[in-house]
Design an enzyme around this catalytic site. Sequence first.
Site, mmCIF file in Angstrom:
data_model
loop_
_atom_site.group_PDB
_atom_site.id
_atom_site.type_symbol
_atom_site.label_atom_id
_atom_site.label_comp_id
_atom_site.label_asym_id
_atom_site.label_seq_id
_atom_site.Cartn_x
_atom_site.Cartn_y
_atom_site.Cartn_z
ATOM 1 N N ASP A 1 0.905 -1.297 0.056
ATOM 2 C CA ASP A 1 0.014 0.109 0.135
ATOM 3 C C ASP A 1 0.969 1.392 -0.031
ATOM 4 O O ASP A 1 1.763 1.308 0.877
ATOM 5 C CB ASP A 1 -0.866 0.015 1.197
ATOM 6 C CG ASP A 1 -2.441 0.478 0.796
ATOM 7 O OD1 ASP A 1 -2.307 1.340 0.047
ATOM 8 O OD2 ASP A 1 -3.445 -0.245 1.458
ATOM 9 N N ASP B 1 -3.101 4.680 -2.573
ATOM 10 C CA ASP B 1 -4.310 5.099 -1.701
ATOM 11 C C ASP B 1 -4.722 6.661 -2.301
ATOM 12 O O ASP B 1 -3.702 7.428 -2.358
ATOM 13 C CB ASP B 1 -3.981 5.284 -0.211
ATOM 14 C CG ASP B 1 -4.869 5.723 0.458
ATOM 15 O OD1 ASP B 1 -5.805 4.709 0.781
ATOM 16 O OD2 ASP B 1 -5.154 6.592 1.270
ATOM 17 N N GLU C 1 -6.350 3.863 -6.288
ATOM 18 C CA GLU C 1 -7.388 3.916 -5.721
ATOM 19 C C GLU C 1 -8.018 5.356 -6.136
ATOM 20 O O GLU C 1 -7.295 6.555 -5.781
ATOM 21 C CB GLU C 1 -7.727 3.719 -4.218
ATOM 22 C CG GLU C 1 -8.743 3.936 -3.544
ATOM 23 C CD GLU C 1 -8.472 4.242 -1.912
ATOM 24 O OE1 GLU C 1 -9.673 3.667 -1.196
ATOM 25 O OE2 GLU C 1 -7.791 4.944 -1.555
ATOM 26 N N HIS D 1 -10.881 -3.029 3.266
ATOM 27 C CA HIS D 1 -10.692 -2.537 4.727
ATOM 28 C C HIS D 1 -11.505 -1.412 4.952
ATOM 29 O O HIS D 1 -11.802 -0.936 6.115
ATOM 30 C CB HIS D 1 -9.394 -2.140 5.070
ATOM 31 C CG HIS D 1 -8.926 -1.242 4.006
ATOM 32 N ND1 HIS D 1 -8.617 -1.158 2.759
ATOM 33 C CD2 HIS D 1 -8.621 0.033 4.456
ATOM 34 C CE1 HIS D 1 -8.341 -0.177 2.294
ATOM 35 N NE2 HIS D 1 -8.335 0.706 3.229
ATOM 36 N N ASP D 2 -12.313 -0.592 3.973
ATOM 37 C CA ASP D 2 -12.983 0.287 4.070
ATOM 38 C C ASP D 2 -14.504 0.191 3.934
ATOM 39 O O ASP D 2 -15.324 1.100 4.121
ATOM 40 C CB ASP D 2 -12.753 1.628 3.187
ATOM 41 C CG ASP D 2 -11.751 2.332 3.581
ATOM 42 O OD1 ASP D 2 -11.248 2.188 4.683
ATOM 43 O OD2 ASP D 2 -10.921 2.744 2.516
#
Length: 569
Positions: free
Chosen positions: A101, A209, A272, A344-345
């Site tokens: 990430d 991200d 993302e 994860h969100d």
Amino acid sequence: MAADQPPWWTRAVVYQVYPRSFMDSDGDGIGDLGGVLLRLDHLADLGVDVVWLSPVYPSPQADNGYDISDYQDIDPLFGSLEQLDELITAMHARGMRLVMDLVVNHTSDQHPWFAEARSSKDSPKRDWYWWRPPRAGMAAGVPGAEPTNWQSFFSGSVWELDEASGEYYLHLFDRRQPDLNWENPHVRQAVYAMMRWWLDRGVDGFRMDVINMISKDVGEDGHLHDGPPLPGSALGDGSASYLCGPRIHEFLQEMHLEVFAGRPDAVLTVGEMPGVTVEQARLFTDPGRGEVDMVFQFEHVGLDHGTSKWDIHPLRLRDLKASFGRWQAGLAETGWNSLYWDNHDQPRAVSRFGDDSPAYRRDSATCLATLLHLHRGTPYVYQGEEIGMANFPFAALEEFRDVESLNHHVQAVSAGDDPAHVLDALRTMSRDNARTPVQWDTTPNAGFTTGTPWIGVNPDCGEWNVAAQRDDETSVLAHHRRLIALRRDDDVVALGDFTMLLPDHDDVYAFTRRLGGEALLVVCNLSRTAYRLAELLPEAPAAELVLGNLPDDDPAELRPWEARVLRLP
């Protein structure tokens, strides 16, 4: 995309590890790299090709590691650089790749770059972040004096006053996550050098991200623009100034040239991009432009939102078809799709889009998986999704850990919302649903830790765990293995064209995949109602069953939450 030389990731399946909740190897209640190493054979057995590791860098953990204080080390909470090296070696030995990430829209306020920037208005790194004086004619600290009216993703203003200098710094997320100023070329070069360092260490790519927020729409005089007012708020929506900003393609192309160009094709880049459109994604993922291999878009996971994610509406299947179909068509000739339900969100898909009742949980989890994996694109499996993990039955505010959820509760209750209603929304949509520990077996804490877990273990772990499903060929886990193998073995799954069928049906999702002379028909019933298959798709009952999620009883009836992959003659 040329079918004669398709990139390796067209056949790949990616597995996301959120290390804090994956496996704890040292008994402190928090998952770590040693835990990932302990459970690596589970991932190899599942058949995944890539592991995406959520942040393990040093961090004060204001946002569970997405606030990074050192880009070139591992937080002792998770282990060491030596353990990461060991993990890379072990994964490569099993034929898997590691994607890290990358969080470079912002850093932690504890990062040395920000500490130096904050030290003085004359600091050489002052311009590495976004600093602005209060509005003209207003004193710093007075409500409304913030440089713009933008609302943060985590509630409140995006501007935090630095008392020492009398200026504000920008943070699109938590106040402890100041945004980097990508307009400054020194910032970009420092980021690229760090990325090269990780690739040289053996990392195989990056999931970037909120990467489409790195370019802000800034005037020649440094002015940032107010956004339209948000209903019922003194703040505004600044997204037009930072989503896919004016230099985003320039920055990503520069990154590609500086970091990825000339490296072997094993490197994978995923951006993302909240708010990205199909048309923008086509540009971002066009191989000829040299930006990223694929993007994460959020259209389909916003279909059950009203004015915000906390304003929850029932999902209409025809809306999901329209969204998925638009993305499949839009990236059919140029670019590539990423495919996901969970991360994860997001709350757990079986609870959100499926049916997590005892009668249908297994069937709906496998139905949703079939639907997703048979689309054109690269599927992403989030930890626990492969065993049908569900939302946690949160009973009280004290059980939540997520900063976004806790901030929303404070803001909503302060604004007069019913606390019980706010708690209901948190229970349904909180990111903590995805962050409860992976359920490995029936030992204490589901085998996740010998200590006290940092967040509660779902009480359904006695029935829903990896050990219970490992040797059960009817399990959610076994079905995921078969789906992953099908993509690897069948060209039409990896590369075939996509055509949506029955776009207006309220319960049945159907489509074809075609490549050369081969055709697959995929039919998924996302409801508790049975349907006569011949009445919907006359060609279906006689087609050859390639993969199904229920025992093959009556081929003419499509049972509740049944999914079939059929080979057409």
